[in-house]
Write a protein that holds these residues in place. Sequence first.
Motif, mmCIF file in Angstrom:
data_model
loop_
_atom_site.group_PDB
_atom_site.id
_atom_site.type_symbol
_atom_site.label_atom_id
_atom_site.label_comp_id
_atom_site.label_asym_id
_atom_site.label_seq_id
_atom_site.Cartn_x
_atom_site.Cartn_y
_atom_site.Cartn_z
ATOM 1 N N CYS A 117 58.065 69.995 38.432
ATOM 2 C CA CYS A 117 58.341 68.894 39.368
ATOM 3 C C CYS A 117 57.047 68.385 39.991
ATOM 4 N N ARG A 118 56.172 69.334 40.384
ATOM 5 C CA ARG A 118 54.896 68.950 40.985
ATOM 6 C C ARG A 118 54.045 68.158 40.000
ATOM 7 N N LEU A 119 53.970 68.626 38.762
ATOM 8 C CA LEU A 119 53.186 67.910 37.748
ATOM 9 C C LEU A 119 53.800 66.556 37.413
ATOM 10 N N GLY A 120 55.128 66.483 37.344
ATOM 11 C CA GLY A 120 55.802 65.209 37.092
ATOM 12 C C GLY A 120 55.532 64.202 38.192
ATOM 13 N N LEU A 121 55.626 64.651 39.448
ATOM 14 C CA LEU A 121 55.340 63.759 40.574
ATOM 15 C C LEU A 121 53.870 63.348 40.581
ATOM 16 N N GLU A 122 52.994 64.283 40.224
ATOM 17 C CA GLU A 122 51.564 63.967 40.161
ATOM 18 C C GLU A 122 51.301 62.861 39.136
ATOM 19 N N ARG A 123 51.894 62.978 37.959
ATOM 20 C CA ARG A 123 51.717 61.947 36.915
ATOM 21 C C ARG A 123 52.285 60.609 37.385
ATOM 22 N N LEU A 124 53.464 60.641 37.991
ATOM 23 C CA LEU A 124 54.100 59.422 38.493
ATOM 24 C C LEU A 124 53.225 58.744 39.544
ATOM 25 N N LEU A 125 52.706 59.521 40.480
ATOM 26 C CA LEU A 125 51.834 58.945 41.513
ATOM 27 C C LEU A 125 50.529 58.435 40.919
ATOM 28 N N GLU A 126 49.984 59.147 39.932
ATOM 29 C CA GLU A 126 48.757 58.669 39.280
ATOM 30 C C GLU A 126 48.994 57.334 38.597
ATOM 31 N N VAL A 127 50.075 57.237 37.842
ATOM 32 C CA VAL A 127 50.382 55.985 37.144
ATOM 33 C C VAL A 127 50.618 54.860 38.152
ATOM 34 N N PHE A 128 51.378 55.156 39.199
ATOM 35 C CA PHE A 128 51.695 54.126 40.196
ATOM 36 C C PHE A 128 50.452 53.664 40.931
ATOM 37 N N THR A 129 49.575 54.603 41.353
ATOM 38 C CA THR A 129 48.380 54.193 42.092
ATOM 39 C C THR A 129 47.388 53.455 41.198
ATOM 40 N N VAL A 130 47.260 53.879 39.947
ATOM 41 C CA VAL A 130 46.370 53.156 39.027
ATOM 42 C C VAL A 130 46.918 51.752 38.765
ATOM 43 N N THR A 131 48.240 51.642 38.619
ATOM 44 C CA THR A 131 48.857 50.326 38.427
ATOM 45 C C THR A 131 48.612 49.432 39.636
ATOM 46 N N LEU A 132 48.775 50.000 40.837
ATOM 47 C CA LEU A 132 48.490 49.230 42.054
ATOM 48 C C LEU A 132 47.031 48.790 42.098
ATOM 49 N N LEU A 133 46.131 49.698 41.736
ATOM 50 C CA LEU A 133 44.701 49.375 41.745
ATOM 51 C C LEU A 133 44.380 48.269 40.756
ATOM 52 N N LEU A 134 44.941 48.368 39.561
ATOM 53 C CA LEU A 134 44.696 47.321 38.559
ATOM 54 C C LEU A 134 45.300 45.979 38.988
ATOM 55 N N ALA A 135 46.505 46.012 39.533
ATOM 56 C CA ALA A 135 47.139 44.775 39.996
ATOM 57 C C ALA A 135 46.322 44.144 41.116
ATOM 58 N N LEU A 136 45.860 44.957 42.037
ATOM 59 C CA LEU A 136 45.045 44.449 43.136
ATOM 60 C C LEU A 136 43.740 43.861 42.617
ATOM 61 N N THR A 137 43.150 44.506 41.629
ATOM 62 C CA THR A 137 41.912 44.003 41.030
ATOM 63 C C THR A 137 42.146 42.650 40.367
ATOM 64 N N VAL A 138 43.223 42.534 39.612
ATOM 65 C CA VAL A 138 43.550 41.260 38.945
ATOM 66 C C VAL A 138 43.789 40.162 39.972
ATOM 67 N N ILE A 139 44.515 40.490 41.045
ATOM 68 C CA ILE A 139 44.805 39.490 42.084
ATOM 69 C C ILE A 139 43.514 39.014 42.749
ATOM 70 N N VAL A 140 42.644 39.956 43.112
ATOM 71 C CA VAL A 140 41.399 39.586 43.786
ATOM 72 C C VAL A 140 40.495 38.785 42.852
ATOM 73 N N LEU A 141 40.341 39.252 41.612
ATOM 74 C CA LEU A 141 39.494 38.507 40.665
ATOM 75 C C LEU A 141 40.075 37.131 40.364
ATOM 76 N N GLY A 142 41.402 37.067 40.243
ATOM 77 C CA GLY A 142 42.047 35.770 40.030
ATOM 78 C C GLY A 142 41.825 34.825 41.197
ATOM 79 N N ALA A 143 41.935 35.346 42.404
ATOM 80 C CA ALA A 143 41.716 34.512 43.593
ATOM 81 C C ALA A 143 40.274 34.010 43.651
ATOM 82 N N VAL A 144 39.329 34.883 43.296
ATOM 83 C CA VAL A 144 37.919 34.469 43.273
ATOM 84 C C VAL A 144 37.713 33.377 42.221
ATOM 85 N N ALA A 145 38.293 33.555 41.046
ATOM 86 C CA ALA A 145 38.149 32.563 39.984
ATOM 87 C C ALA A 145 38.748 31.220 40.411
#
Length: 184
Positions: free
Chosen positions: A7-35
């Motif tokens: 359960c701990r490892l499953g939650l860890e993977r889920l949180l890793e995927v979710f936070t990386v997805t948030l980071l990538l989405a935020l990066t795309v939004i910021v770069l898009g806004a700059v462009a």
Amino acid sequence: MSLLERCRLGLERLLEVFTVTLLLALTVIVLGAVAFRTLGSSIPWYDEVASVGLAWLSFYGANLAALKRAHMGFPGLVAKAPMPLRTILFLSSEVIVVGFFLVVGFYGYRVLEILAWDTLVALPSIHLDVTQSVIPISAGLFILCELLSLPMAWHKMRRGVNSEEEEIEAAIRQAEDDLKEHRA
């Protein structure tokens, strides 16, 4: 591997995927806004969505850090304390952390009731209770992360393991392995 560890490892993977997805989405939004601004146009919802995304990234990233027991603390002080004091310090800190996040979760949920009728200014179709739901959700997740990592932390505390020293030794071993690989 026990059910708790899976359960701990499953939650860890889920949180890793979710936070990386948030980071990538935020990066795309910021770069898009700059462009768009460079091209003489702007995205009207950028500021609000970027600030909400950064808050979500911070909250869910904190959950991941809690699961890995990577928040700041005093592991060296606790590890050097005599066993009875070490146990008291450990249990006290756990009670304080869980208690704090119970309060945050409770009042975070109460805030959602107040914000249920408000919306984002630039995106009126998104209600603030959706954007602010990160508070009670991440408070509950933080408690879950603490509880899932508790057995491992308890075992280390009982052995007097200083997790900071353990991480430093692991980093040194990794650097030595990388150096050997690079020289070969």
